[in-house]
Design a protein around this motif. Sequence first.
Motif, PDB file in Angstrom:
ATOM      1  N   TYR A   1      11.162 -74.798 -65.039  1.00 48.98           N
ATOM      2  CA  TYR A   1       9.751 -74.608 -65.366  1.00 48.98           C
ATOM      3  C   TYR A   1       9.168 -73.343 -64.755  1.00 48.98           C
ATOM      4  O   TYR A   1       8.355 -72.662 -65.369  1.00 48.98           O
ATOM      5  N   GLN A   2       9.580 -73.043 -63.546  1.00 44.72           N
ATOM      6  CA  GLN A   2       9.046 -71.849 -62.895  1.00 44.72           C
ATOM      7  C   GLN A   2       9.455 -70.578 -63.638  1.00 44.72           C
ATOM      8  O   GLN A   2       8.630 -69.695 -63.890  1.00 44.72           O
ATOM      9  N   ALA A   3      10.736 -70.525 -64.009  1.00 49.68           N
ATOM     10  CA  ALA A   3      11.218 -69.362 -64.757  1.00 49.68           C
ATOM     11  C   ALA A   3      10.536 -69.300 -66.123  1.00 49.68           C
ATOM     12  O   ALA A   3      10.142 -68.227 -66.590  1.00 49.68           O
ATOM     13  N   ARG A   4      10.387 -70.449 -66.747  1.00 47.20           N
ATOM     14  CA  ARG A   4       9.698 -70.504 -68.038  1.00 47.20           C
ATOM     15  C   ARG A   4       8.269 -69.978 -67.917  1.00 47.20           C
ATOM     16  O   ARG A   4       7.796 -69.199 -68.750  1.00 47.20           O
ATOM     17  N   ASN A   5       7.591 -70.415 -66.874  1.00 42.16           N
ATOM     18  CA  ASN A   5       6.198 -70.017 -66.714  1.00 42.16           C
ATOM     19  C   ASN A   5       6.050 -68.507 -66.484  1.00 42.16           C
ATOM     20  O   ASN A   5       5.083 -67.916 -66.937  1.00 42.16           O
ATOM     21  N   PHE A   6       7.018 -67.931 -65.789  1.00 40.99           N
ATOM     22  CA  PHE A   6       6.981 -66.472 -65.646  1.00 40.99           C
ATOM     23  C   PHE A   6       7.027 -65.810 -67.011  1.00 40.99           C
ATOM     24  O   PHE A   6       6.255 -64.894 -67.305  1.00 40.99           O
ATOM     25  N   MET A   7       7.926 -66.281 -67.870  1.00 39.54           N
ATOM     26  CA  MET A   7       8.038 -65.679 -69.208  1.00 39.54           C
ATOM     27  C   MET A   7       6.776 -65.920 -70.017  1.00 39.54           C
ATOM     28  O   MET A   7       6.282 -65.042 -70.718  1.00 39.54           O
ATOM     29  N   ARG A   8       6.274 -67.134 -69.916  1.00 36.14           N
ATOM     30  CA  ARG A   8       5.135 -67.523 -70.755  1.00 36.14           C
ATOM     31  C   ARG A   8       3.826 -66.876 -70.307  1.00 36.14           C
ATOM     32  O   ARG A   8       3.024 -66.444 -71.133  1.00 36.14           O
ATOM     33  N   ASP A   9       3.624 -66.814 -68.992  1.00 32.70           N
ATOM     34  CA  ASP A   9       2.307 -66.450 -68.475  1.00 32.70           C
ATOM     35  C   ASP A   9       2.198 -65.036 -67.937  1.00 32.70           C
ATOM     36  O   ASP A   9       1.097 -64.493 -67.861  1.00 32.70           O
ATOM     37  N   ALA A  10       3.297 -64.453 -67.537  1.00 33.52           N
ATOM     38  CA  ALA A  10       3.184 -63.196 -66.795  1.00 33.52           C
ATOM     39  C   ALA A  10       3.923 -62.032 -67.438  1.00 33.52           C
ATOM     40  O   ALA A  10       3.567 -60.882 -67.205  1.00 33.52           O
ATOM     41  N   MET A  11       4.937 -62.300 -68.224  1.00 37.25           N
ATOM     42  CA  MET A  11       5.694 -61.188 -68.817  1.00 37.25           C
ATOM     43  C   MET A  11       4.918 -60.539 -69.937  1.00 37.25           C
ATOM     44  O   MET A  11       4.245 -61.209 -70.715  1.00 37.25           O
ATOM     45  N   ARG A  12       5.059 -59.218 -69.996  1.00 37.27           N
ATOM     46  CA  ARG A  12       4.431 -58.462 -71.066  1.00 37.27           C
ATOM     47  C   ARG A  12       5.460 -57.521 -71.671  1.00 37.27           C
ATOM     48  O   ARG A  12       6.385 -57.080 -70.976  1.00 37.27           O
ATOM     49  N   VAL A  13       5.261 -57.216 -72.937  1.00 38.17           N
ATOM     50  CA  VAL A  13       6.125 -56.229 -73.581  1.00 38.17           C
ATOM     51  C   VAL A  13       6.055 -54.928 -72.788  1.00 38.17           C
ATOM     52  O   VAL A  13       4.964 -54.486 -72.415  1.00 38.17           O
ATOM     53  N   GLY A  14       7.210 -54.365 -72.510  1.00 37.72           N
ATOM     54  CA  GLY A  14       7.276 -53.119 -71.755  1.00 37.72           C
ATOM     55  C   GLY A  14       7.611 -53.302 -70.289  1.00 37.72           C
ATOM     56  O   GLY A  14       7.910 -52.333 -69.595  1.00 37.72           O
ATOM     57  N   ASP A  15       7.577 -54.546 -69.801  1.00 40.98           N
ATOM     58  CA  ASP A  15       7.946 -54.796 -68.403  1.00 40.98           C
ATOM     59  C   ASP A  15       9.407 -54.410 -68.158  1.00 40.98           C
ATOM     60  O   ASP A  15      10.256 -54.571 -69.042  1.00 40.98           O
ATOM     61  N   GLY A  16       9.676 -53.938 -66.957  1.00 42.42           N
ATOM     62  CA  GLY A  16      11.029 -53.534 -66.598  1.00 42.42           C
ATOM     63  C   GLY A  16      11.861 -54.721 -66.133  1.00 42.42           C
ATOM     64  O   GLY A  16      11.346 -55.642 -65.501  1.00 42.42           O
ATOM     65  N   VAL A  17      13.149 -54.689 -66.445  1.00 42.38           N
ATOM     66  CA  VAL A  17      14.044 -55.807 -66.111  1.00 42.38           C
ATOM     67  C   VAL A  17      15.308 -55.292 -65.429  1.00 42.38           C
ATOM     68  O   VAL A  17      15.951 -54.363 -65.923  1.00 42.38           O
ATOM     69  N   LEU A  18      15.624 -55.911 -64.301  1.00 40.22           N
ATOM     70  CA  LEU A  18      16.920 -55.697 -63.672  1.00 40.22           C
ATOM     71  C   LEU A  18      17.865 -56.746 -64.257  1.00 40.22           C
ATOM     72  O   LEU A  18      17.623 -57.947 -64.134  1.00 40.22           O
ATOM     73  N   PHE A  19      18.919 -56.288 -64.900  1.00 41.37           N
ATOM     74  CA  PHE A  19      19.879 -57.183 -65.557  1.00 41.37           C
ATOM     75  C   PHE A  19      20.936 -57.557 -64.525  1.00 41.37           C
ATOM     76  O   PHE A  19      21.753 -56.734 -64.122  1.00 41.37           O
ATOM     77  N   TYR A  20      20.913 -58.821 -64.099  1.00 41.49           N
ATOM     78  CA  TYR A  20      21.738 -59.278 -62.978  1.00 41.49           C
ATOM     79  C   TYR A  20      22.868 -60.174 -63.470  1.00 41.49           C
ATOM     80  O   TYR A  20      22.624 -61.119 -64.226  1.00 41.49           O
ATOM     81  N   HIS A  21      24.069 -59.872 -63.039  1.00 43.82           N
ATOM     82  CA  HIS A  21      25.221 -60.722 -63.363  1.00 43.82           C
ATOM     83  C   HIS A  21      25.382 -61.788 -62.286  1.00 43.82           C
ATOM     84  O   HIS A  21      25.544 -61.466 -61.114  1.00 43.82           O
ATOM     85  N   SER A  22      25.356 -63.053 -62.698  1.00 46.97           N
ATOM     86  CA  SER A  22      25.509 -64.139 -61.726  1.00 46.97           C
ATOM     87  C   SER A  22      26.682 -65.037 -62.108  1.00 46.97           C
ATOM     88  O   SER A  22      27.208 -64.962 -63.226  1.00 46.97           O
ATOM     89  N   SER A  23      27.077 -65.880 -61.149  1.00 51.33           N
ATOM     90  CA  SER A  23      28.186 -66.821 -61.359  1.00 51.33           C
ATOM     91  C   SER A  23      29.429 -66.102 -61.871  1.00 51.33           C
ATOM     92  O   SER A  23      30.018 -66.483 -62.879  1.00 51.33           O
ATOM     93  N   CYS A  24      29.821 -65.063 -61.158  1.00 55.46           N
ATOM     94  CA  CYS A  24      30.965 -64.269 -61.596  1.00 55.46           C
ATOM     95  C   CYS A  24      31.630 -63.649 -60.371  1.00 55.46           C
ATOM     96  O   CYS A  24      31.161 -63.820 -59.252  1.00 55.46           O
ATOM     97  N   ALA A  25      32.705 -62.935 -60.609  1.00 54.20           N
ATOM     98  CA  ALA A  25      33.477 -62.381 -59.501  1.00 54.20           C
ATOM     99  C   ALA A  25      32.660 -61.388 -58.687  1.00 54.20           C
ATOM    100  O   ALA A  25      32.756 -61.358 -57.461  1.00 54.20           O
ATOM    101  N   GLU A  26      31.865 -60.552 -59.379  1.00 56.97           N
ATOM    102  CA  GLU A  26      31.072 -59.548 -58.691  1.00 56.97           C
ATOM    103  C   GLU A  26      29.602 -59.673 -59.050  1.00 56.97           C
ATOM    104  O   GLU A  26      29.119 -58.955 -59.924  1.00 56.97           O
ATOM    105  N   PRO A  27      28.897 -60.574 -58.391  1.00 60.61           N
ATOM    106  CA  PRO A  27      27.473 -60.717 -58.697  1.00 60.61           C
ATOM    107  C   PRO A  27      26.687 -59.492 -58.239  1.00 60.61           C
ATOM    108  O   PRO A  27      26.997 -58.906 -57.197  1.00 60.61           O
ATOM    109  N   GLY A  28      25.682 -59.135 -59.038  1.00 52.35           N
ATOM    110  CA  GLY A  28      24.838 -58.000 -58.674  1.00 52.35           C
ATOM    111  C   GLY A  28      24.122 -57.444 -59.887  1.00 52.35           C
ATOM    112  O   GLY A  28      24.256 -57.953 -61.004  1.00 52.35           O
ATOM    113  N   ILE A  29      23.363 -56.371 -59.637  1.00 52.16           N
ATOM    114  CA  ILE A  29      22.615 -55.739 -60.724  1.00 52.16           C
ATOM    115  C   ILE A  29      23.564 -54.846 -61.517  1.00 52.16           C
ATOM    116  O   ILE A  29      24.246 -53.994 -60.960  1.00 52.16           O
ATOM    117  N   ALA A  30      23.587 -55.082 -62.813  1.00 57.08           N
ATOM    118  CA  ALA A  30      24.557 -54.390 -63.669  1.00 57.08           C
ATOM    119  C   ALA A  30      23.900 -53.448 -64.663  1.00 57.08           C
ATOM    120  O   ALA A  30      24.594 -52.670 -65.316  1.00 57.08           O
TER     121      ALA A  30
END
Length: 151
Positions: free
Chosen positions: A32-61
Amino acid sequence: MAYWLMKSEPDEVSIDDALAQQSVAWFGVRNYQARNFMRDAMRVGDGVLFYHSSCAEPGIAGLAEVVSGAYPDPTQFDMTSKYFDPKANRENPRWIMVDVKAKKKTRLLSLSELRACKALSTMLVLQKGSRLSITPVSEMEWTTILTLLNS
DNA sequence: GCCAACGTTGGC
DNA sequence: GCCAACGTTGGC
């Protein structure tokens, strides 16, 4: 203009997969918390760090951008999907998603490197026990990361 | 595969 | 509203 870190399992959607598409529908968020961020706070044009998780090398990719507003996640209605939610209905959808456009692949900024950077110690993703798949990133954190990526 | 930490469910 | 039991996340 806000900034976000969004986790993706590279086995499902990697930064390479995302770059190969015009945009990626961020389906499957069931918190719900993640959903609410998308629903209430995200706007077109916002910047995103694309993060790899649950994998051999987690981090920003990579770097990406929000390219749509929130709309219902169709996988909640799909009985064949692992994201099916029997309590969701079309009149009142529980889960929403946004579209994200990958901008570029970066060098892998590993979790250990993030932890080693004192200026990033405030990052929510680095807090003990943090599991949220979508977290806000401050402008200072964003700038620090861009600097690290260029070093 | 392990396990700490967190989120959700449901009985009371 | 409490809280035990269960399920999930995600690094290691």
